[in-house]
Every structure is written in C-alpha cells, then in structure tokens.
Write a protein that holds these residues in place. Structure first.
Motif, PDB file in Angstrom:
ATOM      1  N   PHE A  78       0.783  -1.238   0.000  1.00  0.00           N
ATOM      2  CA  PHE A  78       0.000   0.000   0.000  1.00  0.00           C
ATOM      3  C   PHE A  78       0.816   1.289   0.000  1.00  0.00           C
ATOM      4  CE2 PHE A  78      -3.188  -2.939   1.929  1.00  0.00           C
ATOM      5  CZ  PHE A  78      -4.204  -2.742   1.000  1.00  0.00           C
ATOM      6  N   LYS A  79       2.141   1.198   0.032  1.00  0.00           N
ATOM      7  CA  LYS A  79       2.927   2.431   0.119  1.00  0.00           C
ATOM      8  C   LYS A  79       2.727   3.327  -1.098  1.00  0.00           C
ATOM      9  CE  LYS A  79       7.189   0.364  -1.745  1.00  0.00           C
ATOM     10  NZ  LYS A  79       8.617   0.086  -1.454  1.00  0.00           N
ATOM     11  N   GLY A  80       2.385   2.738  -2.240  1.00  0.00           N
ATOM     12  CA  GLY A  80       2.124   3.535  -3.425  1.00  0.00           C
ATOM     13  C   GLY A  80       0.771   4.211  -3.421  1.00  0.00           C
ATOM     14  N   THR A  84       1.952   8.165   3.822  1.00  0.00           N
ATOM     15  CA  THR A  84       1.713   8.566   5.212  1.00  0.00           C
ATOM     16  C   THR A  84       0.825   7.563   5.928  1.00  0.00           C
ATOM     17  OG1 THR A  84       1.935  10.909   4.650  1.00  0.00           O
ATOM     18  CG2 THR A  84       0.826  10.378   6.722  1.00  0.00           C
ATOM     19  N   LEU A  85      -0.277   7.172   5.286  1.00  0.00           N
ATOM     20  CA  LEU A  85      -1.179   6.189   5.884  1.00  0.00           C
ATOM     21  C   LEU A  85      -0.502   4.826   5.997  1.00  0.00           C
ATOM     22  CD1 LEU A  85      -4.611   7.000   4.190  1.00  0.00           C
ATOM     23  CD2 LEU A  85      -4.049   7.203   6.625  1.00  0.00           C
ATOM     24  N   ALA A  86       0.319   4.471   5.019  1.00  0.00           N
ATOM     25  CA  ALA A  86       1.017   3.189   5.065  1.00  0.00           C
ATOM     26  C   ALA A  86       1.996   3.141   6.235  1.00  0.00           C
ATOM     27  CB  ALA A  86       1.754   2.941   3.751  1.00  0.00           C
ATOM     28  N   THR A  90       1.747   0.787   9.566  1.00  0.00           N
ATOM     29  CA  THR A  90       2.893  -0.044   9.943  1.00  0.00           C
ATOM     30  C   THR A  90       3.286   0.180  11.394  1.00  0.00           C
ATOM     31  OG1 THR A  90       3.696   0.022   7.665  1.00  0.00           O
ATOM     32  CG2 THR A  90       5.271  -0.636   9.360  1.00  0.00           C
ATOM     33  N   VAL A  91       3.336   1.432  11.812  1.00  0.00           N
ATOM     34  CA  VAL A  91       3.702   1.744  13.203  1.00  0.00           C
ATOM     35  C   VAL A  91       2.706   1.124  14.179  1.00  0.00           C
ATOM     36  CG1 VAL A  91       3.937   3.601  14.895  1.00  0.00           C
ATOM     37  CG2 VAL A  91       4.961   3.857  12.634  1.00  0.00           C
ATOM     38  N   LEU A  92       1.412   1.295  13.906  1.00  0.00           N
ATOM     39  CA  LEU A  92       0.388   0.732  14.795  1.00  0.00           C
ATOM     40  C   LEU A  92       0.419  -0.794  14.785  1.00  0.00           C
ATOM     41  CD1 LEU A  92      -2.594   3.138  13.991  1.00  0.00           C
ATOM     42  CD2 LEU A  92      -1.259   3.046  16.103  1.00  0.00           C
TER      43      LEU A  92
END
Length: 229
Positions: A78-80, A84-86, A90-92
C-alpha cells in the motif's frame, strides 16, 4: 504476474497464516484446558496435556513473528497508495507485535508452576495452581489490551483499501467496523468486564472484516486495470 497482484497474494497468505495460528492459543486452548473458576482442575488439565499447552506457547511466538512480516508486507502493498497512511498502519501494527512475545512469559510461568520442582517447595499444590491461574488471567488481560492496537491499525488499513482501487471498497468499510469492534471489546473488558461477553457476541459479525480481506487477497490478489499490463 503483476507486481501488485503478487504482493497482494503474499500479504494474503501471511494473513491467512495469522488467522489460522492465532485462535489456537486464544480460543482452542482456553476452551479445551481451562476450567472457569477452578484453578486446580485447570492446572491438572495443563499437566495432563503439557504438549498441547506447549503448542500454544509456540503458536503465540509464531503469531507474533507472522504479524511482523504481515505488517511489512502490507506496507509494501500500500505504500504507493498513500505513504503517510502506510507508515501509520505499519507503526500501529508493529506496536502490537512485542506484546505477543511478552505474553508468552505468562504461559511459561504457568507451565513451570504446574510442573512444580524443588525451587517451588515453599508453595503447596493449591497455591501453585492459584498462581498458575493468575498468570493465565494476566495472559488474557494482555490480549485484551492488545485489541486496542488490533483496532487502531485497521483504520489506516481500511482507508488504504478504499483508496487503492485494486481491492473492493466494501471491504475497507467493513474493516472500519472491525476496528471499532476491537476497540469496543477491549474498552468494555477494561471498564465493564461483566459485559465483555455480550459486547463480543454483538461485535462478532463486524470482526469478519479481516476474514473478508484475507479471502480477497488470497483468491483475487488485486484487481489490475487493463492499461497496467
């Protein structure tokens, strides 16, 4: 195979592994070995089925490991769509992973108490059974806390699914409901534990959002536009 479809399939199979392994310790073992309100009977069951209980420890470690790889795999997918949301997803997602490994300590301690030994001679068998039950309860509490992160990471994931264009949008909206379901169950367990079972039963249909995503990723992978050949 299209790169996006390939990444989606990889994420799907990792998600499927997670969906298969996690219930072994979360659902199967408690239903099989634990006797509600009876610490000694529970300890006796664990002692009699030590191999099964050890399997639960292994699957918790396996689930934590797969959770790590799944989160990174979804980031690649989903990074593409929105970096920011990706990153937020990932952090969560990664914040939950250490809790699996930490929680294994409660089961290891439970097993040591059930097995007994010279170093536990100061405790009677009923006392050891009570202490074992305490650590099983602590394991359950940590799972309850973990559901906060299970819910929070689904919100950025849901938005990414909706915006992606290669996964059905309805799954994204279902994931939002899934996230709220996890939060509702966790907060109910923390604030009003006597109502947790009721809230869990009501929220169950919403929790199938992740299963819908797993099936989509494994079976379909990603819808690729004809122009992206």
């Amino acid at each position: 195979m299209d790169p996006i479809k390939r990444r989606a399939r990889i994420a799907g199979w990792l998600y499927l592994l997670l969906a298969v392994s996690a219930p072994i310790r979360l659902i199967y073992l408690p239903n099989t070995l634990f006797v509600h309100g009876d610490a000694e009977a529970t300890a006796a069951n664990i002692a009699a089925h030590e191999g099964l209980f050890r399997l639960g420890i292994v699957t918790d470690l396996f689930t934590g490991t797969i959770s790590l790889f799944l989160t990174l795999s979804l980031f690649r997918l989903f990074k593409g769509v929105d970096m920011t949301l990706a990153v937020l997803m990932t952090v969560l997602g990664l914040m939950d992973t250490p809790l699996y490994f930490f929680n294994v300590l409660n089961d290891v301690t439970t097993l040591l108490l059930v097995q007994g030994g010279d170093y536990l001679a100061a405790f009677t068998e009923p006392q050891r059974a009570s202490l074992a039950m305490l650590h099983l309860r602590m394991h359950g509490q940590v799972v309850g806390y973990s559901q906060i992160f299970w819910g929070l990471w689904l919100f950025p994931l849901a938005i990414l699914v909706i915006r992606s264009g290669f996964i059905a949008r309805f799954i994204g909206y279902w994931l939002i409901l899934n996230g709220f379901a996890y939060l509702a169950i966790s907060l109910t367990g923390l604030l009003w534990p006597s109502h947790e079972d009721l809230v869990s039963s009501i929220a169950f249909p919403a929790q199938l959002g992740e299963i819908a995503l797993v099936l989509w990723l494994v079976i379909v992978g990603a819808r690729v536009r004809a122009s992206s050949a």
